[in-house]
Design a protein around this motif. Sequence first.
Motif, PDB file in Angstrom:
ATOM      1  N   THR A   1       0.859  -1.007   0.049  1.00 47.28           N
ATOM      2  CA  THR A   1       0.093   0.049  -0.109  1.00 47.28           C
ATOM      3  C   THR A   1       0.713   1.186  -0.119  1.00 47.28           C
ATOM      4  O   THR A   1       0.322   2.386  -0.471  1.00 47.28           O
ATOM      5  CB  THR A   1      -0.998  -0.033   1.279  1.00 47.28           C
ATOM      6  OG1 THR A   1      -1.841  -1.317   1.145  1.00 47.28           O
ATOM      7  CG2 THR A   1      -1.768   1.305   1.298  1.00 47.28           C
ATOM      8  N   TYR A   2       2.050   0.992   0.483  1.00 52.77           N
ATOM      9  CA  TYR A   2       2.993   2.290   0.675  1.00 52.77           C
ATOM     10  C   TYR A   2       4.168   2.409  -0.284  1.00 52.77           C
ATOM     11  O   TYR A   2       4.870   3.333  -0.029  1.00 52.77           O
ATOM     12  CB  TYR A   2       3.279   2.510   2.266  1.00 52.77           C
ATOM     13  CG  TYR A   2       2.041   2.338   3.284  1.00 52.77           C
ATOM     14  CD1 TYR A   2       1.229   3.495   3.432  1.00 52.77           C
ATOM     15  CD2 TYR A   2       1.781   1.046   3.643  1.00 52.77           C
ATOM     16  CE1 TYR A   2       0.039   3.160   3.929  1.00 52.77           C
ATOM     17  CE2 TYR A   2       0.540   0.921   4.549  1.00 52.77           C
ATOM     18  CZ  TYR A   2      -0.179   1.979   4.738  1.00 52.77           C
ATOM     19  OH  TYR A   2      -1.423   1.688   5.495  1.00 52.77           O
ATOM     20  N   ALA A   3       4.268   1.216  -1.025  1.00 48.42           N
ATOM     21  CA  ALA A   3       5.459   1.268  -1.819  1.00 48.42           C
ATOM     22  C   ALA A   3       5.559   2.338  -3.154  1.00 48.42           C
ATOM     23  O   ALA A   3       4.389   2.520  -3.521  1.00 48.42           O
ATOM     24  CB  ALA A   3       5.638  -0.029  -2.579  1.00 48.42           C
ATOM     25  N   ASN A   4       6.391   3.156  -3.114  1.00 48.97           N
ATOM     26  CA  ASN A   4       6.474   4.479  -4.228  1.00 48.97           C
ATOM     27  C   ASN A   4       7.083   3.750  -5.295  1.00 48.97           C
ATOM     28  O   ASN A   4       8.248   4.202  -5.812  1.00 48.97           O
ATOM     29  CB  ASN A   4       7.121   5.279  -3.404  1.00 48.97           C
ATOM     30  CG  ASN A   4       6.211   6.113  -2.339  1.00 48.97           C
ATOM     31  OD1 ASN A   4       5.042   6.690  -2.646  1.00 48.97           O
ATOM     32  ND2 ASN A   4       6.792   6.294  -1.174  1.00 48.97           N
ATOM     33  N   ASP A   5       6.549   2.647  -6.042  1.00 50.91           N
ATOM     34  CA  ASP A   5       7.189   2.131  -7.297  1.00 50.91           C
ATOM     35  C   ASP A   5       6.978   3.063  -8.405  1.00 50.91           C
ATOM     36  O   ASP A   5       5.718   3.306  -8.797  1.00 50.91           O
ATOM     37  CB  ASP A   5       6.605   0.689  -7.187  1.00 50.91           C
ATOM     38  CG  ASP A   5       7.293   0.012  -8.681  1.00 50.91           C
ATOM     39  OD1 ASP A   5       8.231   0.573  -9.336  1.00 50.91           O
ATOM     40  OD2 ASP A   5       6.929  -1.041  -8.656  1.00 50.91           O
ATOM     41  N   PRO A   6       8.013   3.567  -8.897  1.00 55.43           N
ATOM     42  CA  PRO A   6       7.542   4.386 -10.019  1.00 55.43           C
ATOM     43  C   PRO A   6       7.117   3.534 -11.455  1.00 55.43           C
ATOM     44  O   PRO A   6       6.601   4.312 -12.347  1.00 55.43           O
ATOM     45  CB  PRO A   6       9.096   4.668 -10.652  1.00 55.43           C
ATOM     46  CG  PRO A   6      10.071   4.560  -9.433  1.00 55.43           C
ATOM     47  CD  PRO A   6       9.387   3.564  -8.714  1.00 55.43           C
ATOM     48  N   GLU A   7       7.360   2.214 -11.467  1.00 54.12           N
ATOM     49  CA  GLU A   7       6.645   1.490 -12.574  1.00 54.12           C
ATOM     50  C   GLU A   7       5.125   1.329 -12.577  1.00 54.12           C
ATOM     51  O   GLU A   7       4.524   1.190 -13.412  1.00 54.12           O
ATOM     52  CB  GLU A   7       7.288  -0.079 -12.592  1.00 54.12           C
ATOM     53  CG  GLU A   7       8.861   0.094 -12.995  1.00 54.12           C
ATOM     54  CD  GLU A   7       9.226   1.128 -14.143  1.00 54.12           C
ATOM     55  OE1 GLU A   7       8.160   0.534 -15.358  1.00 54.12           O
ATOM     56  OE2 GLU A   7       9.992   1.815 -14.161  1.00 54.12           O
ATOM     57  N   ILE A   8       4.394   1.634 -11.272  1.00 50.22           N
ATOM     58  CA  ILE A   8       2.909   1.824 -11.177  1.00 50.22           C
ATOM     59  C   ILE A   8       2.474   2.863 -10.885  1.00 50.22           C
ATOM     60  O   ILE A   8       1.102   3.131 -10.861  1.00 50.22           O
ATOM     61  CB  ILE A   8       2.742   0.653 -10.230  1.00 50.22           C
ATOM     62  CG1 ILE A   8       3.138   1.045  -8.759  1.00 50.22           C
ATOM     63  CG2 ILE A   8       3.060  -0.839 -10.628  1.00 50.22           C
ATOM     64  CD1 ILE A   8       2.568   0.030  -7.852  1.00 50.22           C
ATOM     65  N   ALA A   9       3.324   4.127 -11.053  1.00 46.92           N
ATOM     66  CA  ALA A   9       2.722   5.466 -10.500  1.00 46.92           C
ATOM     67  C   ALA A   9       1.599   5.842 -11.757  1.00 46.92           C
ATOM     68  O   ALA A   9       0.612   6.509 -11.415  1.00 46.92           O
ATOM     69  CB  ALA A   9       3.992   6.484 -10.779  1.00 46.92           C
TER      70      ALA A   9
END
Length: 396
Positions: A194-202
């Motif tokens: 829930t808190y992962a700042n993954d650029p690939e799913i932004a």
Amino acid sequence: MHIHPLITDSAMLADLCARLAKSDFITVDTEFMRESTYWPELCLIQVGDEKEAAAIDPMASGLDMQPLLDLLVDNEDVLKVFHAGGQDLEIIHNLTGKTPHPLFDTQVAAMALGMGEQIGYSNLVESMLGVQLDKGARFTDWARRPLDARQIDYAIGDVTHLAKLFPKMLNRLRKTGRGDWIDGEMERLADPATYANDPEIAWTKIRINSKKPEVLGRLKAIAAWREREAQGKDLPRGRLAKDETLADIASHPPKTQAELAKVRGLPASWAGNDIGGRLMNAIANAKPLPDSEMPAKDDKRPGLGKEAALVADLLKLLLKIRARDANVASKLLARSDDLELLAAGRRQGIALLEGWRYDVFGKDALALVEGRTGFSVKDGRLVMSELAAEETNDDA
């Protein structure tokens, strides 16, 4: 309850955590600043139980925070209690890569107890404890040092009141049999993903009308570019470029860097500087979104026809009725997307057709879309009524 002075010493913090580790539950809150940064800056963290509470200064020189972080994310024997803890959990995840577990959020619990969808902490405290909170220090500069006594008292008050609220709310949930109603929400809050700042799913968080693979592929590429730039510069992503600007670029990509000067929402200087060049590289290297990543037609809105849209509206009305009757926040029963899926004919993979939600709302929602029930007015109240067999067979 014993209130400790502001903790800035590693030995004092380790002793506090050793005692709290023996508690059944601890209450947790944070104060932070993030107006001008990508990453929230943790300025204060408050913890307590039924016996003691303290504010800890993570900005204190040489303070070893590890005992506290271990208590929060590695100790499964202690329940961690928050109120509207999403941003607190994000901060802890940023520091550790983990989230507290098990956890309890009093705002979510309030939804199951019919106290509103997003009741504020001060309103909850006043409602359940009869205490009016001093809100004067709420919007203070928590990064400024030294902190004054009023700031610290305000901050610690959040966890001392929470330690009194939690047992009362837990007792109400047990009496009403609604403890299971919030388990799924608590697990979602505790999920590190829930808190992962993954650029690939932004890109999935940006609204765009197009469903063309090439447009969505560009959106994915430039959203990932913005995320990495914002992270590297520690700036809010919206300060670099707003969502609507990215959606416009994805739909109508500039052919040259010079054309960036004409894009609404971008600084004219990007037409010739390095950041503009990196944006153009992201656009140039974007590939059409593969079929495996394309949003399903019914993931967001199922493309409702006129009749199905009317059915969805009726389901929303039914939701209000059942939420009122059960004295529960409608958001906890069902979300609009699920109602639209049901109206469009979906029956599998919808939360409102499973578990307690089915008993409280789902079975009636299903009966409505299948024509077995309808609305009527009784004693001035809108209610559901079962339709007679001959009515349901009129079109046979």
